[in-house]
Design a protein around this motif. Sequence first.
Motif, PDB file in Angstrom:
ATOM      1  N   PHE A  12       0.828  -1.205   0.000  1.00  0.00           N
ATOM      2  CA  PHE A  12       0.000   0.000   0.000  1.00  0.00           C
ATOM      3  C   PHE A  12       0.861   1.253   0.000  1.00  0.00           C
ATOM      4  O   PHE A  12       0.603   2.206  -0.731  1.00  0.00           O
ATOM      5  CB  PHE A  12      -0.914  -0.013   1.227  1.00  0.00           C
ATOM      6  N   PHE A  13       1.925   1.252   0.799  1.00  0.00           N
ATOM      7  CA  PHE A  13       2.821   2.399   0.876  1.00  0.00           C
ATOM      8  C   PHE A  13       3.498   2.658  -0.468  1.00  0.00           C
ATOM      9  O   PHE A  13       3.565   3.800  -0.926  1.00  0.00           O
ATOM     10  CB  PHE A  13       3.883   2.172   1.963  1.00  0.00           C
ATOM     11  N   VAL A  14       3.990   1.608  -1.105  1.00  0.00           N
ATOM     12  CA  VAL A  14       4.672   1.765  -2.394  1.00  0.00           C
ATOM     13  C   VAL A  14       3.720   2.315  -3.442  1.00  0.00           C
ATOM     14  O   VAL A  14       4.066   3.245  -4.189  1.00  0.00           O
ATOM     15  CB  VAL A  14       5.292   0.420  -2.843  1.00  0.00           C
ATOM     16  N   VAL A  15       2.518   1.784  -3.514  1.00  0.00           N
ATOM     17  CA  VAL A  15       1.545   2.258  -4.508  1.00  0.00           C
ATOM     18  C   VAL A  15       1.193   3.719  -4.258  1.00  0.00           C
ATOM     19  O   VAL A  15       1.175   4.534  -5.193  1.00  0.00           O
ATOM     20  CB  VAL A  15       0.278   1.363  -4.495  1.00  0.00           C
ATOM     21  N   CYS A  16       0.929   4.085  -3.006  1.00  0.00           N
ATOM     22  CA  CYS A  16       0.594   5.478  -2.682  1.00  0.00           C
ATOM     23  C   CYS A  16       1.765   6.416  -2.949  1.00  0.00           C
ATOM     24  O   CYS A  16       1.593   7.515  -3.475  1.00  0.00           O
ATOM     25  CB  CYS A  16       0.154   5.593  -1.230  1.00  0.00           C
ATOM     26  N   PHE A  17       2.959   5.989  -2.593  1.00  0.00           N
ATOM     27  CA  PHE A  17       4.143   6.821  -2.801  1.00  0.00           C
ATOM     28  C   PHE A  17       4.365   7.091  -4.284  1.00  0.00           C
ATOM     29  O   PHE A  17       4.612   8.231  -4.692  1.00  0.00           O
ATOM     30  CB  PHE A  17       5.372   6.139  -2.198  1.00  0.00           C
ATOM     31  N   ILE A  18       4.260   6.063  -5.105  1.00  0.00           N
ATOM     32  CA  ILE A  18       4.448   6.238  -6.547  1.00  0.00           C
ATOM     33  C   ILE A  18       3.353   7.130  -7.123  1.00  0.00           C
ATOM     34  O   ILE A  18       3.627   7.995  -7.966  1.00  0.00           O
ATOM     35  CB  ILE A  18       4.495   4.866  -7.248  1.00  0.00           C
ATOM     36  N   ALA A  19       2.122   6.966  -6.665  1.00  0.00           N
ATOM     37  CA  ALA A  19       1.020   7.798  -7.153  1.00  0.00           C
ATOM     38  C   ALA A  19       1.256   9.269  -6.802  1.00  0.00           C
ATOM     39  O   ALA A  19       1.054  10.153  -7.639  1.00  0.00           O
ATOM     40  CB  ALA A  19      -0.303   7.317  -6.571  1.00  0.00           C
TER      41      ALA A  19
END
Length: 62
Positions: A12-19
């Motif tokens: 979840f953190f990786v997806v949000c960070f990239i977004a």
Amino acid sequence: MFSTGQLVFAGFFVVCFIAVMIYVYRKDLSLHKTHYKGSFKVLLGFIFFIILLFLIKIYLKK
């Protein structure tokens, strides 16, 4: 090694960070084009310099 909750949080953190990074980059794209015009040439210069160092290293090794 990691629990399921930790893996879910990491994903979840990786997806949000990239977004967020994509959103911020698109928001500042016009500023990047204005203030960083010659940065690509500088990058090519660094890459050329590193390749030159490797070639010198190989040449002096023989």
